[in-house]
Write an enzyme that holds these catalytic residues in place. Structure first.
Site, PDB file in Angstrom:
ATOM      1  N   CYS A 136      22.356 -26.816   6.573  1.00 57.40           N
ATOM      2  CA  CYS A 136      21.395 -26.619   7.657  1.00 57.40           C
ATOM      3  C   CYS A 136      20.023 -27.183   7.291  1.00 57.40           C
ATOM      4  O   CYS A 136      19.259 -26.557   6.569  1.00 57.40           O
ATOM      5  CB  CYS A 136      21.294 -25.133   7.972  1.00 57.40           C
ATOM      6  SG  CYS A 136      20.111 -24.753   9.258  1.00 57.40           S
ATOM      7  N   CYS A 139      17.060 -25.123   8.459  1.00 61.66           N
ATOM      8  CA  CYS A 139      16.813 -23.913   7.658  1.00 61.66           C
ATOM      9  C   CYS A 139      16.202 -24.275   6.300  1.00 61.66           C
ATOM     10  O   CYS A 139      15.299 -23.603   5.825  1.00 61.66           O
ATOM     11  CB  CYS A 139      18.104 -23.145   7.364  1.00 61.66           C
ATOM     12  SG  CYS A 139      19.285 -23.063   8.681  1.00 61.66           S
ATOM     13  N   ASP A 140      16.733 -25.293   5.656  1.00 58.88           N
ATOM     14  CA  ASP A 140      16.425 -25.510   4.240  1.00 58.88           C
ATOM     15  C   ASP A 140      15.627 -26.775   3.913  1.00 58.88           C
ATOM     16  O   ASP A 140      15.215 -26.956   2.773  1.00 58.88           O
ATOM     17  CB  ASP A 140      17.743 -25.554   3.437  1.00 58.88           C
ATOM     18  CG  ASP A 140      18.510 -24.237   3.558  1.00 58.88           C
ATOM     19  OD1 ASP A 140      17.860 -23.195   3.720  1.00 58.88           O
ATOM     20  OD2 ASP A 140      19.754 -24.258   3.507  1.00 58.88           O
TER      21      ASP A 140
END
Ligand code: NAP
Length: 309
Positions: A136, A139-140
């Site tokens: 992701c 997200c990261d």
């Protein structure tokens, strides 16, 4: 009829829990089957969620799920940490069987079993998940500032993630097993004109290197079979998603990819009284906030259905 529930929700995560919050506030006394291993959904595997509205300083994925869970419970949702392993959705009264063999009957069912990221299937990919291997970028990506990272895949997800990651990384190498992308033209154009993206064609990742965190990848050329190693501090796997719809085959209409088909912008499936929401339906946005929104819609659709039946 007294043991027939108004609504049963299958699957947790933002969609399932939001459906449970709305359904319980509507006094429908929902049961939510959270799943035995997958309770809380994909956010249980993430660290900090910075883009869920309302959390100025971010929130840990598992904490966000725990909060939603408690909120559903507060209004009377009955939470069961088990899987539904069998269901019959035909007819006015639906029958569902859980992993312990208990049978529950319901007038309506909300399906929210989500999707799983497809994995390459390497032992070290799993071992280094969260330590340089991610599924992701939204997200990261932030954690990979000024680094050289790899993205594997050739579809819209891979190209989109590679483009997004150039905001943080010094260089993004998109590794694809063929020499043509299946992503949409506009996305390809955007990526090919981005000087930070390098394409590595006809290449597959055969191992992820590194002890405590990712230090590189072992690669194989799919044309001549030559193997090489290259240094990377991160690997983003974007080779598609698999909707968790195995149980729904021959129950509700699925599209060719296995996602549940719904009627227009509603959450209605082709079976009256059966609603679907979250990543089980959505292959475009796949965000916690959009899943939560569709969970809300599913509860409202179920409530309306129950009123009219
Ligand atoms: P996808 O279109 O199915 O593409 C998956 C890619 O991963 C393919 O290029 C495939 O290679 C590769 N792949 C699959 N298994 C692999 C493996 N084991 N090892 C290496 N490579 C592997 O999946 P997606 O990109 O997640 O997109 C899914 C759907 O969502 C699509 O309909 C897409 O258009 C849509 N989507 C849209 C947007 C957008 O419009 N903004 C963004 C993301 C996704 P091959 O090409 O060789 O098969």
């Amino acid at each position: 009829m007294s043991d027939v529930r108004e609504v049963v929700i299958v699957g947790s995560g933002p969609a399932g829990y939001t459906a449970a919050i709305y359904a319980s506030r509507a006094q429908l006394k929902p049961i939510i089957y959270e799943g035995s291993v997958t309770a809380g959904g994909a956010l249980m595997n993430t660290t900090e969620v910075e883009n869920f509205p309302g959390f100025v300083d971010g929130v840990m994925g598992p904490d966000l799920m725990d909060n939603m869970r408690k909120q559903a419970k507060r209004f009377g949702a009955e939470l069961i940490t088990d899987d539904i392993v069998e269901m019959d959705l035909t007819g006015d009264i639906k029958t569902l069987t859980d992993g312990s063999g208990n049978v529950v009957k319901a007038k309506s069912v909300i399906l929210a079993t989500g999707s799983a990221y497809r994995e390459i299937g390497l032992v070290n990919e799993k071992r280094l998940s969260g330590h340089g291997v991610s599924w992701c970028a939204t997200c990261d990506g932030f954690f990979f500032r000024d680094q050289t990272i790899a993205v594997v895949g050739g579809g819209d997800s891979a190209v989109e993630e590679a483009t997004f990651l150039t905001r943080f990384a010094t260089k993004v190498v998109l590794i694809h097993r063929r020499d043509t992308l299946r992503a949409s033209k506009i996305m390809i154009e955007r990526a090919t004109s981005n000087p930070k993206i390098e394409f590595l064609w006809n290449t597959e990742v055969i191992d992820v290197l590194g002890e405590a965190k990712v230090s590189g990848l072992k690669l194989r050329n799919t044309v001549d079979g030559t193997e090489t190693e290259r240094a990377f501090t991160g690997l983003f796997v974007a080779i598609g998603h698999i909707p968790r719809s195995e149980l729904l085959v021959n129950q509700v209409t699925l599209n060719s990819e296995g996602y549940v088909e719904v009627d227009g912008r509603s959450t209605r499936t082709n079976i009256p009284g059966v609603f679907a929401c979250g990543d089980l339906v959505d292959f475009t946005y796949r965000q916690a906030i959009t899943a939560a929104g569709s969970g809300c819609q599913a509860a409202l659709d179920a409530e309306k259905y129950l009123t009219h039946h």
